[in-house]
Design an enzyme around this catalytic site. Structure first.
Site, PDB file in Angstrom:
ATOM      1  N   ASP A 183       0.816  -1.212   0.000  1.00 16.49           N
ATOM      2  CA  ASP A 183       0.000   0.000   0.000  1.00 16.49           C
ATOM      3  C   ASP A 183       0.852   1.266   0.000  1.00 16.49           C
ATOM      4  OD1 ASP A 183      -2.004  -1.855   0.318  1.00 16.49           O
ATOM      5  OD2 ASP A 183      -2.988  -0.806   1.974  1.00 16.49           O
ATOM      6  N   HIS A 339       3.298  -2.294   3.554  1.00 12.66           N
ATOM      7  CA  HIS A 339       3.400  -0.972   2.950  1.00 12.66           C
ATOM      8  C   HIS A 339       4.770  -0.739   2.305  1.00 12.66           C
ATOM      9  CE1 HIS A 339       0.146  -0.541   5.905  1.00 12.66           C
ATOM     10  NE2 HIS A 339      -0.324   0.433   5.140  1.00 12.66           N
TER      11      HIS A 339
END
Length: 514
Positions: A183, A339
């Site tokens: 992400d 992430h």
């Protein structure tokens, strides 16, 4: 068989050509035969199929054609396409001033959204396909609904509260499979991750934030062109989506799709991930009904985003969690929230990577898990999951799906029409396997009817393991040709026809010689 080219009936006077046609990939035809062979190859494919290949995308990717973007006949293309029939137009160079000038630099203005998007939303609302759920409000970093509305109820079914009642949400990977995704990119910190993925031959889905694409075009280009990775939507400015009204949801999704579409030669993503895991039946329906987006969340959260923050986690704690999951049970498979946000989050994945292969996991891009029309078996003796859609010769697509309560079904065509009108069932074509998520109730609401569960990027969030087992057990999510090309189902049919035609020609020719 699917590796051979479909061919037509060869001339009885040329039995050698007929034999060569059966094994065209391996026996080069003589130059004298080429004039005969090529027209027969073209003639063997019906016009309705050939029309799907009347143009090509820019020659960017060398991978097997991707599954992260919609087929070219998907109705959502009408909201972005710049030419009457194809995306055969020249877009501004990614990173150029002309390219950047086309997009908002911050929060999208609801009053200036493209009319086509607004019209599509209004049509979906009028048709009763967007649930009338009030927006939530934030309190202490958590979304709450007015009137003590239960986020775990069938009516709301908040993914932030871990409700698994909406069939348009992907939570789990198939058994033994880790769906790789990251992400919040693209960012300068993404470079080290991209280099590592490339060196290790791993492909992932990147859930990109629109303004980050705008500000980091070099990293975006590296992910798309150099890595040939999959691109998905993570909204334009990373808000809590359930706190927004319908028009704001439209802008956050639409502008992110727009910049991806215009920066990849017209490819339109078909997956998105809500920031903080915050979505509900209303937001999920807007994503699906207007843009054809399937929602992907996760079943494990590293909380890696909080490394180094006050009250956040540590690199050691993240590694311990990854060790527990990667050395633990393989059912269901893993979709881990990770992430490409900082050097610490990137390093956490790099440090854990040896455990993925070392413990027998199959790692694949998360958007590949259920996109393929076929779920290939592992090895020659594995089980093959049935096809969930059929691409017909007339270009329509038939799918089966249920709404969030599992009470109705619909049959869908590629034109976007539906024979039923359930409250949250998409009227758009989707290739996501409808059996991949649990249709049961929420996994829990932490003891309160209005207290959300883990939402990602929350220091006080709680990891909740999934108890649902996916039906596509053992699937490796193998890529198949899907984007505007002849389907493998079609090729298989025409290949068989060609084989029998060629064999017949051999026998006819042999009889003539006798």
């Amino acid at each position: 068989m699917l590796g051979y080219e479909p061919v037509g009936l060869p001339s009885p006077a040329s039995p050698l050509v007929a034999v060569r046609l059966l094994f065209k990939k391996f026996v080069p035809p003589r130059a004298a035969d080429s004039a005969l062979v090529e027209p027969l190859i073209s003639a063997s494919i019906p016009e309705s199929l050939a029309a799907r290949n009347d143009h090509v995308h820019p020659p960017v990717s060398k991978r097997v054609p991707g599954t992260w973007y919609h087929r070219e006949d998907h109705p959502a293309h009408a909201l972005f396409r710049r030419a009457p029939t194809t995306d055969g137009v020249t877009y501004p160079e990614v990173g150029s001033s002309a390219w950047a000038a086309a997009y908002p630099t911050g929060k999208p203005d609801e009053t200036t959204l493209p009319q086509a998007w607004t019209d599509a939303l209004n049509a979906a609302v009028s048709a009763g396909k967007i649930p009338d759920i009030p927006p939530s409000t934030l309190s202490n970093g958590n979304p709450y609904y007015p009137g003590n509305l239960d986020p775990s109820s069938t009516e709301v079914c908040s993914t932030y509260a871990k409700c698994r009642g909406n069939d348009n949400v992907v939570w789990d990977a198939p058994d033994g499979v880790l769906g790789a995704g990251f992400d919040d990119g693209p960012l300068p910190t993404s470079d080290a991750l991209y280099t590592f993925l490339q060196e290790n031959g791993v492909h992932a889905t990147h859930f990109f934030i629109g303004v980050n694409i705008l500000n980091n075009p070099k990293e975006f280009t590296m992910a798309f062109e150099d890595l040939e990775d999959d691109i998905a939507v993570h909204t334009w400015t990373h808000p809590y989506m359930t706190t927004l009204d319908n028009a704001a949801v439209l802008g956050e999704l639409g502008w992110t799709m727009e910049i991806i579409h215009n920066s990849t030669g017209g490819r339109l993503p078909k997956y998105w991930r809500p920031p903080y895991g915050d979505a509900d039946n209303r937001v999920i329906a807007i994503a699906k009904e207007v843009f054809g987006l399937t929602t992907i969340v996760w079943n494990q959260d590293t909380e890696d985003w909080s490394i180094g923050e006050a009250g956040g986690t540590t690199s050691a704690a993240v590694h311990a969690s990854l060790t527990k999951w990667l050395t633990g049970p393989k059912s269901p498979g893993l979709i881990i929230l990770e992430h490409e946000l900082t050097t610490s989050t990137v390093q956490a994945f790099i440090d854990a990577f040896p455990m993925i292969k070392g413990n027998g996991w199959t790692i694949t891009s998360v958007s590949e898990l259920y996109s393929s029309p076929y779920q290939n078996a592992d090895g020659d003796d594995g089980v093959v999951t049935p096809v969930t859609e059929v691409i017909a010769f007339d270009g329509t697509v038939s799918t089966s799906s249920t709404n969030s309560s599992g009470s109705s079904s619909s049959t869908t065509t590629a034109a976007g029409s539906s024979s039923a009108t359930p409250s949250t069932t998409s009227s758009l074509h989707t290739t996501a396997n409808p059996t991949i998520t649990s249709s049961g109730t929420s996994a829990g609401n932490n003891g309160s009817s209005n207290t959300p569960g883990s939402g990602g990027k929350q220091a006080n969030s709680t990891n909740t393991s999934s108890s649902a087992s996916p039906s596509a057990s053992g699937s490796s999510g193998f890529r198949q040709q899907q984007n505007g090309a002849i389907s493998y189902f079609d090729l298989a049919f025409w290949d068989l026809r060609s084989v029998f035609a060629a064999l017949g020609a051999v026998f006819v020719s042999a009889a003539a010689l006798v």
